[in-house]
Design a protein around this motif. Structure first.
Motif, PDB file in Angstrom:
ATOM      1  N   GLY A  71      -7.312  -4.520 -15.305  1.00 48.91           N
ATOM      2  CA  GLY A  71      -5.874  -4.415 -15.691  1.00 48.91           C
ATOM      3  C   GLY A  71      -5.776  -3.153 -16.672  1.00 48.91           C
ATOM      4  O   GLY A  71      -5.106  -2.115 -16.323  1.00 48.91           O
ATOM      5  N   LEU A  72      -6.701  -3.288 -17.847  1.00 49.90           N
ATOM      6  CA  LEU A  72      -6.603  -2.164 -18.787  1.00 49.90           C
ATOM      7  C   LEU A  72      -7.138  -0.562 -18.215  1.00 49.90           C
ATOM      8  O   LEU A  72      -6.655   0.078 -18.698  1.00 49.90           O
ATOM      9  N   ALA A  73      -7.970  -0.958 -17.231  1.00 46.73           N
ATOM     10  CA  ALA A  73      -8.671   0.331 -16.815  1.00 46.73           C
ATOM     11  C   ALA A  73      -7.612   0.863 -15.906  1.00 46.73           C
ATOM     12  O   ALA A  73      -7.399   2.203 -15.845  1.00 46.73           O
ATOM     13  N   GLY A  74      -6.813   0.120 -15.268  1.00 50.53           N
ATOM     14  CA  GLY A  74      -5.742   0.573 -14.243  1.00 50.53           C
ATOM     15  C   GLY A  74      -4.653   1.403 -15.184  1.00 50.53           C
ATOM     16  O   GLY A  74      -4.115   2.315 -14.897  1.00 50.53           O
ATOM     17  N   ALA A  75      -4.324   0.528 -16.542  1.00 49.41           N
ATOM     18  CA  ALA A  75      -3.396   1.517 -17.431  1.00 49.41           C
ATOM     19  C   ALA A  75      -3.925   2.592 -17.949  1.00 49.41           C
ATOM     20  O   ALA A  75      -3.090   3.709 -18.356  1.00 49.41           O
ATOM     21  N   LEU A  76      -5.082   2.537 -18.339  1.00 48.55           N
ATOM     22  CA  LEU A  76      -5.615   3.823 -19.151  1.00 48.55           C
ATOM     23  C   LEU A  76      -6.117   4.799 -18.245  1.00 48.55           C
ATOM     24  O   LEU A  76      -6.495   5.757 -18.868  1.00 48.55           O
TER      25      LEU A  76
ATOM     26  N   ALA B 268       0.800  -1.272   0.053  1.00 52.33           N
ATOM     27  CA  ALA B 268      -0.025   0.023  -0.069  1.00 52.33           C
ATOM     28  C   ALA B 268       0.757   1.454  -0.186  1.00 52.33           C
ATOM     29  O   ALA B 268       1.270   1.631   1.054  1.00 52.33           O
ATOM     30  N   VAL B 269       1.005   1.852  -1.132  1.00 49.07           N
ATOM     31  CA  VAL B 269       1.911   2.941  -1.265  1.00 49.07           C
ATOM     32  C   VAL B 269       1.416   3.643  -2.521  1.00 49.07           C
ATOM     33  O   VAL B 269       0.808   3.366  -3.553  1.00 49.07           O
ATOM     34  N   ALA B 270       1.192   4.969  -2.487  1.00 46.24           N
ATOM     35  CA  ALA B 270       0.675   5.911  -3.283  1.00 46.24           C
ATOM     36  C   ALA B 270       1.250   5.540  -4.924  1.00 46.24           C
ATOM     37  O   ALA B 270       2.561   5.680  -4.937  1.00 46.24           O
ATOM     38  N   THR B 271       0.398   5.232  -5.744  1.00 47.61           N
ATOM     39  CA  THR B 271       1.060   4.777  -7.097  1.00 47.61           C
ATOM     40  C   THR B 271       0.086   5.312  -8.236  1.00 47.61           C
ATOM     41  O   THR B 271      -0.886   5.101  -8.441  1.00 47.61           O
ATOM     42  N   PRO B 272       0.917   6.211  -9.006  1.00 49.48           N
ATOM     43  CA  PRO B 272       0.132   7.159 -10.101  1.00 49.48           C
ATOM     44  C   PRO B 272       0.047   6.193 -11.443  1.00 49.48           C
ATOM     45  O   PRO B 272      -0.851   6.691 -12.166  1.00 49.48           O
ATOM     46  N   THR B 273       0.804   5.425 -11.644  1.00 49.30           N
ATOM     47  CA  THR B 273       1.174   4.819 -12.773  1.00 49.30           C
ATOM     48  C   THR B 273       0.940   3.069 -12.787  1.00 49.30           C
ATOM     49  O   THR B 273       1.814   2.740 -11.888  1.00 49.30           O
ATOM     50  N   LEU B 274       0.379   2.413 -13.698  1.00 47.21           N
ATOM     51  CA  LEU B 274       0.361   0.844 -13.643  1.00 47.21           C
ATOM     52  C   LEU B 274       1.660   0.634 -14.105  1.00 47.21           C
ATOM     53  O   LEU B 274       2.321   0.925 -15.164  1.00 47.21           O
ATOM     54  N   ALA B 275       2.183  -0.591 -13.371  1.00 44.31           N
ATOM     55  CA  ALA B 275       3.725  -1.138 -13.944  1.00 44.31           C
ATOM     56  C   ALA B 275       3.019  -2.038 -15.189  1.00 44.31           C
ATOM     57  O   ALA B 275       1.940  -2.385 -15.524  1.00 44.31           O
ATOM     58  N   SER B 276       4.326  -2.247 -15.842  1.00 46.85           N
ATOM     59  CA  SER B 276       3.960  -3.042 -17.270  1.00 46.85           C
ATOM     60  C   SER B 276       3.403  -4.336 -16.964  1.00 46.85           C
ATOM     61  O   SER B 276       2.712  -4.803 -18.030  1.00 46.85           O
ATOM     62  N   ASP B 277       3.510  -5.189 -15.803  1.00 41.31           N
ATOM     63  CA  ASP B 277       3.049  -6.644 -15.644  1.00 41.31           C
ATOM     64  C   ASP B 277       1.774  -6.129 -14.657  1.00 41.31           C
ATOM     65  O   ASP B 277       1.210  -7.274 -14.281  1.00 41.31           O
ATOM     66  N   GLY B 278       1.496  -5.040 -14.475  1.00 42.29           N
ATOM     67  CA  GLY B 278       0.082  -4.823 -13.571  1.00 42.29           C
ATOM     68  C   GLY B 278       0.168  -5.416 -12.318  1.00 42.29           C
ATOM     69  O   GLY B 278      -0.827  -5.198 -11.462  1.00 42.29           O
TER      70      GLY B 278
END
Length: 378
Positions: free
Chosen positions: A288-293, A208-218
């Protein structure tokens, strides 16, 4: 500040005999199997690898013999893979920087490990006024660059033949232009391996850490959702996307403790939360795609390769809307087999839909000229 990419070109790589493409806000490539759509995507990945100093490694892992254009080469020239991209400030259309790299085979008798890719040439050009200015130029082991005062100096750098100057940059404050291009490329994200099997990172809670962008592997998907829900406190778009894809369903993001997690609640079972480990492959991939986009902060460039995999055809319209919405915040490059997805995006009016074909073994794009423009464009 990150730069926008304005043009991409590749030559000598797999089915990409020679292609130059003018980038837009949203580029969607559709075509049959085997026409080279994934080669376009992969060539862009290799540009990022140049910034990460893994270009030689990645091509070696791919197999340099397999990566080289297998067709006829004009003039008996040695085989080369050439990659380049032009960049500008986001509010400008004219290119301000152009990075180029050329890879070939090591010479006979050289100190290399097997058929190791060798960086033959590398350059970074700045376009200011009437005359372009070379910020960095490499010819084999020889490297010159302009420092922060504009002086052309020789760089005494310990660099292996398989390494890039861009990736080995040791003094970014002295070479600000090179550092800006490198940082931009390193921020690019490629999403093609969002696994949905039982051991998928998407199914696991994460720190649990503030995360602005999804990693490539999700692997940080739960933290991306938690950041939207509990730090930004704005999940309106995310909730609308999930509701449009799964009518009556809701994404539940509990307040994190040591780990972040998420679950789905369905209309038919209002008292039961379905955790990530229980979700179907299609539901999990869509999330996962929602997290990426839809993450809090999108990268300057997002590439998606066959995002429709594992998704029900009825999810193409919700996915298309999500892609179009993301293109309002960043540049998106999407490769797909799905005509339905391409049509869904086309209906939004958000991007350019391009048909990819193969002619005489070479990948082509309908309407694209050798000069990197489309027929009929001004």
């Amino acid at each position: 500040m990150s730069l926008a990419v304005r043009e991409f070109s590749a030559a000598g790589y797999r089915s990409l005999q020679r292609i130059a493409y003018p980038m837009s806000r949203l580029d969607v490539f559709v075509g049959a199997n085997g026409v080279g759509k994934s080669n376009l995507y992969r060539a862009l990945e290799l540009l990022r690898a140049a910034a990460a100093n893994t270009l030689g490694h990645d091509l070696a892992r791919e197999g340099l013999d397999l990566a080289m254009w297998a067709g006829v080469r004009k003039g008996g020239k040695p085989p080369r893979i050439q990659l380049s991209a032009s960049f500008s400030e986001p509010d400008r259309l004219e290119a301000a920087y152009r990075y180029e790299v050329e890879v070939g085979y090591p010479p006979p008798g050289s100190a290399s490990l097997g058929v190791e890719p060798e960086i033959k040439a590398e350059s970074l050009t700045y376009f200011a006024g009437r005359r372009p200015v070379r910020l960095m130029d490499r010819d084999g082991p020889s490297v010159v660059a302009r420092d922060e005062d504009g002086r052309l100096v020789s760089i005494d750098i310990d660099i292996l033949p398989s390494e890039t100057v861009l990736g080995r940059l040791e003094d970014p404050s002295r070479y600000p232009g090179m550092d800006l291009v490198r940082r931009t490329l390193l921020e690019w994200r490629f999403y093609h391996d969002l696994r949905t099997d039982a051991g998928s990172p998407l199914r696991q809670p994460c720190v649990a850490v503030a995360t602005p962008t999804l990693a490539s592997d999700g692997s940080n998907l739960a933290a991306v959702f938690a950041t939207l829900a509990h730090i930004r406190e704005d999940t309106v778009d995310l909730d609308a996307a999930v509701g449009g894809a799964f009518p009556g369903a809701r994404l539940i993001v509990p307040a994190p403790d040591r780990t972040a997690s998420f679950a789905m609640m369905y209309r038919e079972f209002p008292q039961r939360l379905f955790e990530a480990s229980e979700l179907s492959d299609g539901t999990l991939r869509f999330l996962g795609l929602a997290g990426a986009l839809m993450a809090y902060r999108l990268p300057p460039f997002v590439a998606l390769n066959e995002p429709e995999s594992s998704l029900h055809p009825d999810l193409m319209e919700p996915l298309g809307r999500m892609v179009a919405q993301a293109a309002e915040r960043t540049q998106v490059w999407l490769v797909t087999h799905s005509e339905r997805l391409a049509q869904a995006i086309d209906k939004t009016g958000a991007g350019a839909i391009r048909t990819v074909r193969k002619k005489d073994g070479a990948t082509t794009i309908d309407g694209l000229t050798m000069l990197g423009t489309f027929r009929g464009d001004d």
